[in-house]
Design an enzyme around this catalytic site. Sequence first.
Site, mmCIF file in Angstrom:
data_model
loop_
_atom_site.group_PDB
_atom_site.id
_atom_site.type_symbol
_atom_site.label_atom_id
_atom_site.label_comp_id
_atom_site.label_asym_id
_atom_site.label_seq_id
_atom_site.Cartn_x
_atom_site.Cartn_y
_atom_site.Cartn_z
ATOM 1 N N PRO A 1 0.790 -1.228 0.000
ATOM 2 C CA PRO A 1 0.000 0.000 0.000
ATOM 3 C C PRO A 1 0.822 1.278 0.000
ATOM 4 C CG PRO A 1 -0.164 -1.125 2.114
ATOM 5 C CD PRO A 1 0.489 -2.079 1.163
ATOM 6 N N ASN A 2 0.339 2.221 -0.778
ATOM 7 C CA ASN A 2 0.875 3.591 -0.895
ATOM 8 C C ASN A 2 2.188 3.664 -1.670
ATOM 9 O OD1 ASN A 2 -1.271 4.777 0.712
ATOM 10 N ND2 ASN A 2 -0.323 3.721 2.442
ATOM 11 N N ARG B 1 4.948 10.738 -2.797
ATOM 12 C CA ARG B 1 4.618 10.514 -1.394
ATOM 13 C C ARG B 1 5.821 10.809 -0.498
ATOM 14 N NH1 ARG B 1 4.678 4.492 1.265
ATOM 15 N NH2 ARG B 1 3.850 5.111 3.285
ATOM 16 N N TYR C 1 10.945 8.952 1.222
ATOM 17 C CA TYR C 1 10.980 7.873 0.228
ATOM 18 C C TYR C 1 11.636 8.255 -1.101
ATOM 19 C CZ TYR C 1 7.697 5.781 3.515
ATOM 20 O OH TYR C 1 7.120 5.268 4.648
ATOM 21 N N ASN D 1 8.034 -5.504 -0.482
ATOM 22 C CA ASN D 1 7.869 -4.359 0.407
ATOM 23 C C ASN D 1 6.379 -4.262 0.678
ATOM 24 O OD1 ASN D 1 7.700 -1.983 1.792
ATOM 25 N ND2 ASN D 1 8.948 -0.789 0.376
ATOM 26 N N ALA E 1 2.908 -0.659 5.088
ATOM 27 C CA ALA E 1 2.435 -0.703 6.473
ATOM 28 C C ALA E 1 1.892 -2.078 6.880
ATOM 29 C CB ALA E 1 1.368 0.366 6.695
ATOM 30 N N HIS F 1 12.643 -2.587 2.804
ATOM 31 C CA HIS F 1 12.066 -1.273 3.129
ATOM 32 C C HIS F 1 12.981 -0.197 2.591
ATOM 33 C CE1 HIS F 1 8.974 -3.089 5.486
ATOM 34 N NE2 HIS F 1 9.889 -3.848 6.053
ATOM 35 N N SER G 1 12.930 3.060 3.637
ATOM 36 C CA SER G 1 13.421 3.841 4.778
ATOM 37 C C SER G 1 13.992 2.895 5.829
ATOM 38 C CB SER G 1 12.267 4.655 5.373
ATOM 39 O OG SER G 1 11.268 3.788 5.883
ATOM 40 N N ARG H 1 12.640 5.187 12.834
ATOM 41 C CA ARG H 1 11.356 5.883 12.753
ATOM 42 C C ARG H 1 10.472 5.528 13.956
ATOM 43 N NH1 ARG H 1 9.015 5.170 6.918
ATOM 44 N NH2 ARG H 1 7.719 6.899 7.671
HETATM 45 C C1 DQA Z 1 8.071 1.187 4.161
HETATM 46 C C2 DQA Z 1 8.084 1.436 5.672
HETATM 47 C C3 DQA Z 1 6.717 1.221 6.273
HETATM 48 O O1 DQA Z 1 6.745 1.470 7.665
HETATM 49 C C4 DQA Z 1 5.717 2.185 5.639
HETATM 50 O O2 DQA Z 1 4.430 1.946 6.144
HETATM 51 C C5 DQA Z 1 5.737 2.132 4.156
HETATM 52 C C6 DQA Z 1 7.015 2.038 3.472
HETATM 53 C C7 DQA Z 1 9.437 1.491 3.519
HETATM 54 O O3 DQA Z 1 9.661 1.022 2.408
HETATM 55 O O4 DQA Z 1 10.245 2.227 4.098
HETATM 56 O O5 DQA Z 1 4.710 2.232 3.498
HETATM 57 O O6 DQA Z 1 7.782 -0.181 3.925
#
Ligand code: DQA
Length: 140
Positions: free
Chosen positions: A10-11, A18, A23, A72, A75, A98, A100, A105
Site C-alpha cells: 500500500p501507498n 509521497r 521515500y 515491500n 504498512a 524497506h 526507509s 522511525r
Molecule cells: C516502508 C516502511 C513502512 O513502515 C511504511 O508503512 C511504508 C514504506 C518502507 O519502504 O520504508 O509504506 O515499507
Amino acid sequence: MKKILIINGPNLNLLGKREPGVYGGQSFELYFEELVAAYPQVELAYFQSNSEGAIIDKIHEKGFSADGIVLNAGAYTHTSIAIADAIRSVTTPVIEVHISNVFKRETYRHHSYLSEACVGCIVGFGLKSYKLAIEAFVNN
Ligand code: DQA
C-alpha cells in the site's frame, strides 16, 4: 533465466510523490525500468497493490514458480499475520525490503510480522534496497 518478482504494498504506487523526504523523488515505474536494464539475465516482474488480499493472492500465484520474491509490504509489514502466513505457505524464498530505515522511525514501525517468515531483510537503503535484494537472489 531466474524469475524474480517484486511486490509493493500500500501507498507505494505513490513513490516519487509521497513524502519525498522519506521515500525519495523517483517513481517506482522508472526505477523498475532501470532494474530491468541492469539485469538482462533476470526475468523481472513487478506487482503493486494497496489491498492485503491481492498481495496474498499474488504470493500464492507466483510462490511456487518464481525463484525469488522481493516484498515491500508497506504498512502491512507491521500488521499482517495473513501476509506472513502466505509467505510461509509457498516455496519461493521472500526477501523483505524497506526503503526507509524503519528502525530510525516511529516505534510502531520497529516490529515486522514478516521478517520471521522471510529469508532476509534489507532496510534503509532507499530504492537501492530492491537492487540489493535482487543481488542476493542472483548471486546465490
Ligand atoms: C516502508 C516502511 C513502512 O513502515 C511504511 O508503512 C511504508 C514504506 C518502507 O519502504 O520504508 O509504506 O515499507
